[in-house]
Design a protein around this motif. Structure first.
Motif, mmCIF file in Angstrom:
data_model
loop_
_atom_site.group_PDB
_atom_site.id
_atom_site.type_symbol
_atom_site.label_atom_id
_atom_site.label_comp_id
_atom_site.label_asym_id
_atom_site.label_seq_id
_atom_site.Cartn_x
_atom_site.Cartn_y
_atom_site.Cartn_z
ATOM 1 N N MET A 50 -15.210 -10.803 10.431
ATOM 2 C CA MET A 50 -15.851 -9.499 10.580
ATOM 3 C C MET A 50 -14.993 -8.417 9.917
ATOM 4 S SD MET A 50 -17.000 -7.499 14.031
ATOM 5 C CE MET A 50 -15.444 -6.714 14.371
ATOM 6 N N HIS A 51 -13.666 -8.553 10.043
ATOM 7 C CA HIS A 51 -12.740 -7.592 9.422
ATOM 8 C C HIS A 51 -11.380 -8.249 9.254
ATOM 9 C CE1 HIS A 51 -10.950 -3.788 8.294
ATOM 10 N NE2 HIS A 51 -9.968 -4.025 9.142
ATOM 11 N N ALA A 52 -10.839 -8.124 8.046
ATOM 12 C CA ALA A 52 -9.477 -8.568 7.755
ATOM 13 C C ALA A 52 -8.746 -7.408 7.108
ATOM 14 C CB ALA A 52 -9.495 -9.768 6.813
ATOM 15 N N GLN A 53 -7.466 -7.283 7.438
ATOM 16 C CA GLN A 53 -6.662 -6.209 6.864
ATOM 17 C C GLN A 53 -5.275 -6.734 6.547
ATOM 18 O OE1 GLN A 53 -7.191 -2.350 8.524
ATOM 19 N NE2 GLN A 53 -5.067 -1.754 8.157
ATOM 20 N N LEU A 54 -4.876 -6.552 5.286
ATOM 21 C CA LEU A 54 -3.550 -6.937 4.826
ATOM 22 C C LEU A 54 -2.749 -5.683 4.559
ATOM 23 C CD1 LEU A 54 -1.537 -9.085 3.815
ATOM 24 C CD2 LEU A 54 -2.622 -8.891 1.558
ATOM 25 N N GLU A 55 -1.635 -5.548 5.267
ATOM 26 C CA GLU A 55 -0.694 -4.441 5.056
ATOM 27 C C GLU A 55 0.531 -5.040 4.388
ATOM 28 O OE1 GLU A 55 -1.092 -1.230 5.748
ATOM 29 O OE2 GLU A 55 -2.924 -1.340 6.940
ATOM 30 N N THR A 56 0.814 -4.637 3.142
ATOM 31 C CA THR A 56 1.913 -5.244 2.404
ATOM 32 C C THR A 56 3.190 -4.425 2.525
ATOM 33 O OG1 THR A 56 1.616 -4.115 0.289
ATOM 34 C CG2 THR A 56 0.199 -6.032 0.729
ATOM 35 N N ASP A 57 4.302 -5.075 2.241
ATOM 36 C CA ASP A 57 5.593 -4.395 2.261
ATOM 37 C C ASP A 57 5.686 -3.325 1.176
ATOM 38 O OD1 ASP A 57 6.275 -6.092 4.331
ATOM 39 O OD2 ASP A 57 7.288 -7.526 3.026
ATOM 40 N N ALA A 58 4.878 -3.479 0.109
ATOM 41 C CA ALA A 58 4.862 -2.510 -0.983
ATOM 42 C C ALA A 58 4.007 -1.282 -0.655
ATOM 43 C CB ALA A 58 4.344 -3.170 -2.261
ATOM 44 N N GLY A 85 2.434 0.388 -12.007
ATOM 45 C CA GLY A 85 3.753 0.863 -11.638
ATOM 46 C C GLY A 85 4.754 0.480 -12.696
ATOM 47 N N ASP A 86 6.039 0.572 -12.345
ATOM 48 C CA ASP A 86 7.071 0.259 -13.321
ATOM 49 C C ASP A 86 7.978 -0.900 -12.900
ATOM 50 O OD1 ASP A 86 8.531 1.477 -11.317
ATOM 51 O OD2 ASP A 86 9.215 3.153 -12.550
ATOM 52 N N ASP A 87 7.677 -1.547 -11.782
ATOM 53 C CA ASP A 87 8.467 -2.692 -11.344
ATOM 54 C C ASP A 87 7.928 -3.949 -12.024
ATOM 55 O OD1 ASP A 87 9.592 -4.905 -10.000
ATOM 56 O OD2 ASP A 87 9.882 -3.708 -8.177
ATOM 57 N N ARG A 88 8.509 -4.258 -13.182
ATOM 58 C CA ARG A 88 8.034 -5.373 -14.008
ATOM 59 C C ARG A 88 7.969 -6.694 -13.249
ATOM 60 N NH1 ARG A 88 8.126 -2.668 -18.277
ATOM 61 N NH2 ARG A 88 8.522 -3.142 -20.403
ATOM 62 N N ASP A 89 9.049 -7.039 -12.573
ATOM 63 C CA ASP A 89 9.101 -8.335 -11.894
ATOM 64 C C ASP A 89 8.032 -8.439 -10.812
ATOM 65 O OD1 ASP A 89 11.218 -9.132 -13.499
ATOM 66 O OD2 ASP A 89 12.749 -8.519 -12.050
#
Length: 143
Positions: A50-58, A85-89
């Motif tokens: 019904m609802h999923a939410q992903l909160e990332t460290d970024a 963004g500028d974080d290549r890796d």
């Protein structure tokens, strides 16, 4: 608190698998609730998300759900998610995971005329992604 734009992806019957895949790609904390947990009982939708939410460290928030029975679903066609963004890796890591395992590269991630690296792919769940890595010395990325 500033306003945030949170992409919300609709799935037919594979929201659980897709959201777990995105957790593998981006890391973070994933919470999911089924229709059955909120009143669908033993109906055909009881195990659908019904609802999923992903909160990332970024700092990303990605949400999604399965379409309940009787609701039309158009797989992945109504949304493209842009990561920049500028974080290549970090961004290359996201690209590698999103475009592999059944994903399709529609434009390779490579240096573009505006100086950034840019690519487009569709992941194994039909969601389109754009990745833009700011070029050296670029103050702000495109996309």
């Amino acid at each position: 608190m500033a306003s945030k734009l949170n992409p919300y992806i609709g799935f037919a019957d594979d929201a659980r698998q897709a959201m777990e895949f995105y957790k593998d790609v981006f890391g973070g904390t994933l919470t999911m609730s089924t229709f059955g947990e909120y009143g669908s009982g033993d109906g055909p939708d009881k195990d659908k998300i019904m609802h999923a939410q992903l909160e990332t460290d970024a700092g990303f928030t990605l949400m999604g759900s399965d379409a309940p029975e009787g609701m039309e679903h158009s797989k992945g066609s109504a949304i493209t998610i842009s990561l920049s963004g500028d974080d290549r890796d970090e961004l290359r890591g996201y690209w590698d995971k999103l475009s592999s395992g059944g994903g399709t590269v529609t434009m390779p991630l490579e240096k573009q005329m505006w100086g950034d690296e840019f690519g487009m792919c569709t992941d194994q769940y039909g969601t389109a992604w754009m990745v833009n890595i700011a070029g050296e010395g670029q103050g702000q990325s495109q996309g």
